[in-house]
Design a protein around this motif. Structure first.
Motif, short mmCIF file in Angstrom:
data_model
loop_
_atom_site.label_atom_id
_atom_site.label_comp_id
_atom_site.label_asym_id
_atom_site.label_seq_id
_atom_site.Cartn_x
_atom_site.Cartn_y
_atom_site.Cartn_z
N PRO A 32 0.68 -1.30 0.10
CA PRO A 32 0.01 0.05 -0.08
C PRO A 32 0.75 1.16 0.19
CG PRO A 32 -0.85 -1.47 1.51
CD PRO A 32 0.28 -2.06 1.02
N LEU A 33 2.02 1.09 0.60
CA LEU A 33 2.95 2.48 0.67
C LEU A 33 3.55 2.46 -0.59
CD1 LEU A 33 4.90 2.08 4.09
CD2 LEU A 33 3.17 3.60 3.46
N LYS A 34 3.67 1.44 -1.44
CA LYS A 34 4.32 1.84 -2.86
C LYS A 34 3.16 2.15 -3.59
CE LYS A 34 6.32 -0.78 -6.61
NZ LYS A 34 6.96 -2.27 -6.89
N TYR A 35 1.96 1.59 -3.73
CA TYR A 35 1.03 2.04 -4.59
C TYR A 35 0.38 3.16 -4.39
CZ TYR A 35 2.55 -2.05 -7.01
OH TYR A 35 3.26 -2.97 -7.46
N ILE A 36 -0.14 3.39 -3.09
CA ILE A 36 -0.99 4.58 -2.65
C ILE A 36 0.04 5.98 -2.39
CG2 ILE A 36 -2.50 5.61 -0.69
CD1 ILE A 36 -3.32 2.72 -0.54
N LEU A 37 1.29 5.79 -1.80
CA LEU A 37 2.03 7.05 -1.47
C LEU A 37 3.30 7.09 -2.31
CD1 LEU A 37 2.02 6.89 2.46
CD2 LEU A 37 0.58 8.18 0.96
N ASN A 38 3.47 6.11 -3.52
CA ASN A 38 4.32 5.90 -4.21
C ASN A 38 5.80 6.06 -3.41
OD1 ASN A 38 2.81 6.07 -6.63
ND2 ASN A 38 2.46 8.42 -6.33
N ASP A 39 5.73 5.31 -2.61
CA ASP A 39 7.09 4.92 -1.69
C ASP A 39 7.45 3.45 -1.57
OD1 ASP A 39 9.30 5.22 -0.10
OD2 ASP A 39 8.06 5.78 1.79
N ALA A 40 8.47 3.17 -2.56
CA ALA A 40 8.94 1.73 -2.83
C ALA A 40 10.02 1.54 -1.87
CB ALA A 40 9.31 1.68 -4.10
N THR A 41 10.12 2.26 -0.70
CA THR A 41 11.22 1.94 0.20
C THR A 41 11.01 0.54 0.98
OG1 THR A 41 11.62 4.25 0.43
CG2 THR A 41 12.62 2.85 2.18
N VAL A 43 9.11 -1.94 0.05
CA VAL A 43 9.17 -2.93 -0.73
C VAL A 43 10.62 -3.52 -0.86
CG1 VAL A 43 8.26 -3.97 -3.03
CG2 VAL A 43 6.73 -2.67 -1.67
N LYS A 44 11.32 -2.62 -1.27
CA LYS A 44 12.79 -2.62 -1.65
C LYS A 44 13.43 -3.47 -0.52
CE LYS A 44 13.04 0.65 -5.15
NZ LYS A 44 14.12 1.96 -5.81
N SER A 45 13.17 -3.16 0.68
CA SER A 45 13.99 -3.53 2.03
C SER A 45 13.24 -5.00 2.32
CB SER A 45 13.94 -2.66 3.20
OG SER A 45 12.83 -2.28 3.35
N LEU A 46 11.97 -5.01 2.35
CA LEU A 46 11.29 -5.95 2.99
C LEU A 46 11.25 -7.41 1.79
CD1 LEU A 46 9.74 -7.17 5.47
CD2 LEU A 46 7.77 -6.16 4.68
N GLY A 47 11.01 -7.00 0.75
CA GLY A 47 10.78 -7.79 -0.51
C GLY A 47 12.06 -9.05 -0.47
N PRO A 48 13.41 -8.72 -0.39
CA PRO A 48 14.35 -9.92 -0.14
C PRO A 48 14.44 -10.64 0.96
CG PRO A 48 15.27 -7.46 -0.85
CD PRO A 48 13.72 -7.41 -0.55
N ILE A 49 14.12 -10.23 2.12
CA ILE A 49 13.82 -10.63 3.42
C ILE A 49 12.77 -11.69 3.35
CG2 ILE A 49 13.13 -10.31 5.92
CD1 ILE A 49 14.64 -7.67 5.58
N HIS A 50 11.49 -11.25 2.84
CA HIS A 50 10.41 -11.99 2.72
C HIS A 50 11.01 -13.31 1.58
CE1 HIS A 50 6.59 -14.16 2.01
NE2 HIS A 50 6.77 -13.90 0.45
N GLY A 51 11.54 -12.99 0.49
CA GLY A 51 11.99 -13.92 -0.41
C GLY A 51 12.85 -15.12 0.36
N SER A 52 13.64 -14.55 1.04
CA SER A 52 14.86 -15.45 1.49
C SER A 52 13.91 -16.56 2.76
CB SER A 52 15.94 -14.80 2.59
OG SER A 52 16.31 -13.71 1.57
N LEU A 53 13.07 -15.72 3.27
CA LEU A 53 12.34 -16.77 4.27
C LEU A 53 11.26 -17.87 3.54
CD1 LEU A 53 11.38 -13.87 6.86
CD2 LEU A 53 12.75 -16.03 7.33
N PHE A 54 10.78 -17.21 2.47
CA PHE A 54 9.93 -17.89 1.64
C PHE A 54 10.66 -19.29 1.23
CE2 PHE A 54 8.45 -19.11 -2.60
CZ PHE A 54 6.86 -19.48 -2.07
N LEU A 55 12.00 -18.98 0.54
CA LEU A 55 12.82 -20.05 0.19
C LEU A 55 13.41 -21.20 1.29
CD1 LEU A 55 14.82 -18.45 -2.59
CD2 LEU A 55 12.93 -19.91 -2.84
N LEU A 56 13.65 -20.36 2.48
CA LEU A 56 13.84 -21.20 3.72
C LEU A 56 12.94 -22.25 4.12
CD1 LEU A 56 16.48 -21.47 5.44
CD2 LEU A 56 15.62 -19.81 6.86
#
Length: 102
Positions: A32-41, A43-56
């Motif tokens: 929501p921050l990315k698409y409503i407030l145009n702030d992708a910060t 997503v850029k920081s949490l995305g890789p963390i989630h991806g790593s946890l997902f694979l783990l």
């Protein structure tokens, strides 16, 4: 509590909890921050963390499934499916994983 860190299923439960929290934070805070407030910060920081946890979570689910002798068609696929559904890891923890650690 110590049992969570010393058993394979316990570690899977911890990883599932962290993966579930990261998925919810990604869906309900970062996106929501990315698409409503145009702030992708976030997503850029949490995305890789989630991806790593997902694979783990996937690797550990397969490992636990093999070591515990889970039938893929009965248990393993349900646990794997849970990691792509919001709140799924919490549900699967309650229904399957917590009953196997007693």
């Amino acid at each position: 509590m110590k049992k969570l860190f010393t058993t394979n299923i316990g570690r899977l439960r911890i990883i599932g909890f962290l993966e579930g929290i990261s998925l919810l934070a990604l869906f309900f805070i970062a996106m929501p921050l990315k698409y409503i407030l145009n702030d992708a910060t976030m997503v850029k920081s949490l995305g890789p963390i989630h991806g790593s946890l997902f694979l783990l979570f996937i690797v550990n689910t397969l490992s636990v499934g093999i070591s515990e002798g889970w039938k893929f068609k009965e248990t393993t696929w349900k646990v794997l499916l849970a990691c792509v559904i919001p709140f799924g890891t919490f549900y699967i923890d309650k229904k399957i994983l917590s009953t196997n650690t007693r």
